[in-house]
Design a protein around this motif. Structure first.
Motif, PDB file in Angstrom:
ATOM      1  N   LEU A 149      19.434  11.925  49.161  1.00  0.00           N
ATOM      2  CA  LEU A 149      18.000  11.781  48.962  1.00  0.00           C
ATOM      3  C   LEU A 149      17.348  10.975  50.083  1.00  0.00           C
ATOM      4  O   LEU A 149      16.140  10.895  50.183  1.00  0.00           O
ATOM      5  CB  LEU A 149      17.708  11.117  47.616  1.00  0.00           C
ATOM      6  N   ARG A 150      18.166  10.367  50.888  1.00  0.00           N
ATOM      7  CA  ARG A 150      17.613   9.592  51.995  1.00  0.00           C
ATOM      8  C   ARG A 150      18.216  10.071  53.295  1.00  0.00           C
ATOM      9  O   ARG A 150      19.372  10.453  53.360  1.00  0.00           O
ATOM     10  CB  ARG A 150      17.904   8.105  51.798  1.00  0.00           C
ATOM     11  N   ILE A 201      13.658   8.971  41.033  1.00  0.00           N
ATOM     12  CA  ILE A 201      15.045   8.871  40.592  1.00  0.00           C
ATOM     13  C   ILE A 201      15.107   7.900  39.432  1.00  0.00           C
ATOM     14  O   ILE A 201      14.580   6.791  39.512  1.00  0.00           O
ATOM     15  CB  ILE A 201      15.952   8.352  41.727  1.00  0.00           C
ATOM     16  N   THR A 238      10.430  12.093  45.529  1.00  0.00           N
ATOM     17  CA  THR A 238      11.418  12.248  44.471  1.00  0.00           C
ATOM     18  C   THR A 238      11.414  10.993  43.606  1.00  0.00           C
ATOM     19  O   THR A 238      11.364   9.885  44.130  1.00  0.00           O
ATOM     20  CB  THR A 238      12.820  12.449  45.076  1.00  0.00           C
ATOM     21  N   ARG A 270      12.904   4.840  40.647  1.00  0.00           N
ATOM     22  CA  ARG A 270      12.774   4.574  42.076  1.00  0.00           C
ATOM     23  C   ARG A 270      12.030   5.739  42.699  1.00  0.00           C
ATOM     24  O   ARG A 270      12.252   6.884  42.337  1.00  0.00           O
ATOM     25  CB  ARG A 270      14.153   4.407  42.709  1.00  0.00           C
ATOM     26  N   GLN A 287      11.657   2.571  34.084  1.00  0.00           N
ATOM     27  CA  GLN A 287      11.941   2.098  35.431  1.00  0.00           C
ATOM     28  C   GLN A 287      12.526   3.221  36.261  1.00  0.00           C
ATOM     29  O   GLN A 287      13.352   3.983  35.770  1.00  0.00           O
ATOM     30  CB  GLN A 287      12.900   0.936  35.378  1.00  0.00           C
ATOM     31  N   GLU A 302      18.851  11.210  36.916  1.00  0.00           N
ATOM     32  CA  GLU A 302      17.910  12.302  37.003  1.00  0.00           C
ATOM     33  C   GLU A 302      17.060  12.101  38.246  1.00  0.00           C
ATOM     34  O   GLU A 302      16.633  10.986  38.553  1.00  0.00           O
ATOM     35  CB  GLU A 302      17.033  12.320  35.742  1.00  0.00           C
ATOM     36  N   ALA A 303      16.902  13.166  38.990  1.00  0.00           N
ATOM     37  CA  ALA A 303      16.038  13.109  40.171  1.00  0.00           C
ATOM     38  C   ALA A 303      15.121  14.306  40.099  1.00  0.00           C
ATOM     39  O   ALA A 303      15.559  15.410  39.771  1.00  0.00           O
ATOM     40  CB  ALA A 303      16.881  13.169  41.440  1.00  0.00           C
ATOM     41  N   TYR A 304      13.861  14.096  40.357  1.00  0.00           N
ATOM     42  CA  TYR A 304      12.900  15.178  40.179  1.00  0.00           C
ATOM     43  C   TYR A 304      11.866  15.120  41.295  1.00  0.00           C
ATOM     44  O   TYR A 304      11.397  14.045  41.655  1.00  0.00           O
ATOM     45  CB  TYR A 304      12.229  15.017  38.809  1.00  0.00           C
ATOM     46  N   ASP A 305      11.546  16.284  41.834  1.00  0.00           N
ATOM     47  CA  ASP A 305      10.580  16.334  42.936  1.00  0.00           C
ATOM     48  C   ASP A 305       9.163  16.479  42.421  1.00  0.00           C
ATOM     49  O   ASP A 305       8.888  17.307  41.557  1.00  0.00           O
ATOM     50  CB  ASP A 305      10.898  17.521  43.849  1.00  0.00           C
ATOM     51  N   GLY A 319      12.396  10.327  50.999  1.00  0.00           N
ATOM     52  CA  GLY A 319      13.342  10.965  51.907  1.00  0.00           C
ATOM     53  C   GLY A 319      13.912   9.984  52.911  1.00  0.00           C
ATOM     54  O   GLY A 319      14.949  10.230  53.503  1.00  0.00           O
ATOM     55  N   ILE A 320      13.222   8.866  53.097  1.00  0.00           N
ATOM     56  CA  ILE A 320      13.696   7.864  54.051  1.00  0.00           C
ATOM     57  C   ILE A 320      13.894   6.529  53.333  1.00  0.00           C
ATOM     58  O   ILE A 320      14.933   5.910  53.402  1.00  0.00           O
ATOM     59  CB  ILE A 320      12.702   7.698  55.222  1.00  0.00           C
ATOM     60  N   ASP A 321      12.863   6.128  52.625  1.00  0.00           N
ATOM     61  CA  ASP A 321      12.943   4.847  51.926  1.00  0.00           C
ATOM     62  C   ASP A 321      12.875   5.038  50.426  1.00  0.00           C
ATOM     63  O   ASP A 321      12.427   6.068  49.935  1.00  0.00           O
ATOM     64  CB  ASP A 321      11.782   3.949  52.361  1.00  0.00           C
ATOM     65  N   GLU A 322      13.273   3.974  49.738  1.00  0.00           N
ATOM     66  CA  GLU A 322      13.236   3.998  48.293  1.00  0.00           C
ATOM     67  C   GLU A 322      12.660   2.693  47.801  1.00  0.00           C
ATOM     68  O   GLU A 322      12.954   1.636  48.346  1.00  0.00           O
ATOM     69  CB  GLU A 322      14.668   4.134  47.764  1.00  0.00           C
ATOM     70  N   ALA A 365      21.803  15.545  39.866  1.00  0.00           N
ATOM     71  CA  ALA A 365      21.018  15.024  38.749  1.00  0.00           C
ATOM     72  C   ALA A 365      20.859  16.129  37.711  1.00  0.00           C
ATOM     73  O   ALA A 365      21.193  17.284  37.955  1.00  0.00           O
ATOM     74  CB  ALA A 365      19.651  14.573  39.243  1.00  0.00           C
ATOM     75  N   ASN A 423      11.178   7.847  46.056  1.00  0.00           N
ATOM     76  CA  ASN A 423      11.927   8.139  47.269  1.00  0.00           C
ATOM     77  C   ASN A 423      11.149   9.147  48.106  1.00  0.00           C
ATOM     78  O   ASN A 423      10.741  10.198  47.611  1.00  0.00           O
ATOM     79  CB  ASN A 423      13.287   8.718  46.836  1.00  0.00           C
TER      80      ASN A 423
END
Lengths: 407, 244
Positions: B212-213, A169, A167, A106, A104, A178-181, A110-113, B180, A108
């Motif tokens: 991030l947002r 998350i 991204t 999220r 699971q 953890e967040a990864y682009d 940059g504006i919404d998730e 992160a 993202n």
């Protein structure tokens, strides 16, 4: 034979009435057949989507992983898939095996998730089980390490396109963020809402890195012969031992197939109502036939025509109407079904903005079950005969003298 | 000979700095980690220029127990949270039912804010979780601060890496950056105000910026704080959570 002949002639004394009565049955049966064809089509499309994109025919998990749908625990994973692969490699009925990591996360922009399901795939083995690679409608399949595939619908919702950055998350198996682009390398359009709207597909090693783990969550298996799925399941289960569990795609999606059962019974009820209306039509016609022919029946009785023969005559009449009505109904139903089989109904516009639990989209094509058609035919005839019994009772109770005097 | 001396002095310096980094964090932990806490809090959630306000009361005991109950707005009134260890339950008054918040849901934002459930419930000593490195002196908001970098030394942390600026005078973090594992900056915490309660300097106004947002941040204002007071044990039970 004489009685049958008599019944035949009686039926065609009032062609228009017979026609209308039979037509009522026809419509009822045609609806039944058409609905069945549609449901078969929807079911096999749903099953096909699940098999081709979500689970394959069978999935192997570590024991205790699969507790309920929609839960993706990372504490019970397959740490060493090689162990299983070695043991099942010789089974003949397996066409392909591929590992996946589901988690699971999220997404993202940059504006919404939005919460989505992350799916890590092994691009080399993936094509042996799943058709994901063939569904890229824009851009290209996963290539670079930070490539990601998302569904066409998700891209639209999140305002993303090929080449966009996003991204992901998530939390690794210990709970650390953890967040990864990623870069969107391609958009997929599978027809399965899970993949098109609620998932992000990436390289399996990236997924493992995000989650700080080396294992996988599941092994997906495609079989050569779907009819022997249960045997295959047992064979695999016996080879991989008690630390792992095997499930068929039907078991994994019990909810969906349950809905399908409910829908079927719902649609059967609708069709039944139509048939009951048709049956009332038959009762009406037969009642009319009895009332109108009271003197005639009196005459027949006076000439030594027994009650047994009277009943037989009317049953034949009901039966003849039933057979014609059912034949025509089956013909109509099949005709409509063939249209559904070859052209299908395009639902894509209707369902575009709907969040469907059911894993189908697009054009629904029918599938005719000829056993059901036969069953429906017999059902039509039997119903026609049974409902004649009540008007007939009236005829048998007539006294010849009284009947003759009846005007 | 000289180069050796320089090397030695560098080694000495860095070990001294490491020591002082830990010392600084110990001071911070003394301020921010409490044996128990009760408060009334206001959440000002800002999203794309719009601000929503929510109010809740909360109790925390040690790092194991925490309880929160929303009192306004009307829509959220009676929504309660109970956290015991790693497990969390949510009770929604309108539904009159409590549901367990599974592990993966703990990472999600609390009531639409930029705080996650376990950001709010966090009450653990940083020195137990992180390897601490002293970077230098930095000036943030006209305050002279120690700049520290914290790298997780145990796997079970929320954020693998943190940068934190700590006010020299009162050992209150002025700014914290939460990263992160990949090294991506996720959140920035600014502590705007604090209050001296007993021997402690406790943060009372915190701004959490979601990096991030775009344009999203949440302000958390704590009022009526009572530190190290006695909170009845019954508060941290499911029966209390589900009371009518």
């Amino acid at each position: 034979m004489r009685v049958l002949n008599l019944a035949w002639r009686n039926v065609f004394r009032h062609r228009r009435r017979t026609l209308i009565t039979a037509a009522a049955i026809s419509v009822g049966l045609a609806v039944m057949i058409y609905m069945d064809t549609m449901m078969n089509g929807v079911d096999s499309l749903a099953a096909g989507n699940i098999i081709d994109y979500e689970t394959g025919h069978l999935e192997i998990f570590a024991k205790g992983y699969y507790r309920e749908e929609g839960l993706f625990p990372l504490d019970t994973i397959i740490e060493n898939p090689e162990f299983i692969l070695q043991r099942i490699t010789k089974i003949k009925n397996i066409k392909g095996v591929t590992p996946r990591v589901k988690f699971q996360c999220r997404i993202n922009n940059g504006i919404d998730e939005l919460p989505v399901l992350g799916i890590g795939i092994d691009i080399e083995k993936e094509s042996k089980v799943f058709k994901t690679a063939n569904t890229v409608v824009k851009g290209e399949y996963l290539k670079n390490q930070d490539d990601i595939l998302i569904g066409k619908d998700l891209a639209k919702d999140m305002d993303l396109d090929v080449g966009s950055f996003l991204t992901i998350i998530t939390r690794d198996r210990h709970g650390t963020y953890e967040a990864y682009d990623f870069t969107v390398s391609g958009l997929i359009n599978t027809g399965h809402p899970l993949l098109d709207r609620n998932a992000a597909v990436m390289h399996i090693d990236i997924a493992q890195r995000l989650l700080s783990m080396h294992g996988i969550t599941e092994l997906c298996i495609k079989t050569r012969d779907e009819n022997k799925l249960i045997q295959l399941k047992k064979e695999i289960a016996s080879k991989i031992g008690k630390n792992f569990e095997v499930y068929t795609y039907k078991e994994l999606n019990a909810g969906i197939f349950e809905i399908s059962g409910l829908k079927r019974s719902g649609q059967f009820m609708i069709a039944l109502v139509v048939v009951i209306i048709a049956a009332v039509g038959i009762i009406n016609t037969m009642l009319m036939a009895v009332m109108e022919r009271i003197p005639e029946i009196g005459m027949l009785k006076a000439m030594g025509f027994g009650n047994y023969n009277i009943v037989k005559m009317f049953i034949y009449e009901g039966g003849i109407i039933g057979i014609f009505g059912s034949l025509f109904g089956c013909f109509l139903g099949l005709l409509a079904s063939f249209h559904l089989v070859y052209y299908g109904i395009d639902l894509s516009h209707m369902l575009e903005n709907m969040d469907m639990v059911y894993p189908v989209k697009f054009i629904i094509k029918g599938e005719i079950n000829y056993m059901i058609v036969l069953g429906v035919f017999i059902f039509g005839v039997v119903v026609s005969v049974i409902v004649t019994l009540w008007p007939v009772r009236k005829a048998t109770k007539l006294e010849p003298v009284e009947a003759l005097r009846h005007v | 000979m000289i180069s050796k001396l320089i090397l030695l002095s560098f080694a000495l310096c860095s070990s001294l700095f490491a020591q002082s980094g830990l010392e600084i964090i110990k001071q911070v932990d003394k301020n921010t980690v409490v044996s128990s806490l009760s408060y009334r809090a206001r959440l000002l959630i800002s999203l794309g220029g719009k601000i929503r306000e929510k109010e809740f009361i909360g109790y925390t005991r040690g790092k194991e127990y925490s309880y929160m109950e929303f009192v306004s707005p009307a829509r959220d009134k009676g929504t309660r949270f109970l956290k015991i260890g790693d497990e969390m339950w949510m009770y929604i008054h309108a539904v009159e039912k409590s549901t367990k918040i599974a592990g993966h849901m703990l990472r999600q934002s609390m009531m639409g804010s930029d705080f996650s459930y376990d950001d709010v419930a966090e009450n653990e000593k940083l020195q137990d979780l992180y390897e601490i490195e002293f970077i230098g002196i930095d000036t943030i908001n006209n305050k002279e601060c120690y700049k520290l970098e914290l790298t997780a030394k145990v796997p079970e942390v929320n954020y693998y890496f943190r940068k934190t600026w700590i006010d020299k005078r009162n050992y209150i973090p002025v700014k914290i950056e939460l990263y992160a594992k990949s090294g991506k900056l996720m959140k920035e915490v600014n502590i705007i105000e604090f209050k001296k309660i007993g021997k402690k300097n406790y943060p009372t106004k915190i701004i959490m910026i979601n990096k991030l947002r775009k344009d999203t941040f949440t302000e958390l204002i704590l009022e009526d704080i009572e530190l190290d007071s006695k909170i009845p044990s019954k508060v941290f039970t499911k029966a209390y959570l589900e009371r009518k």
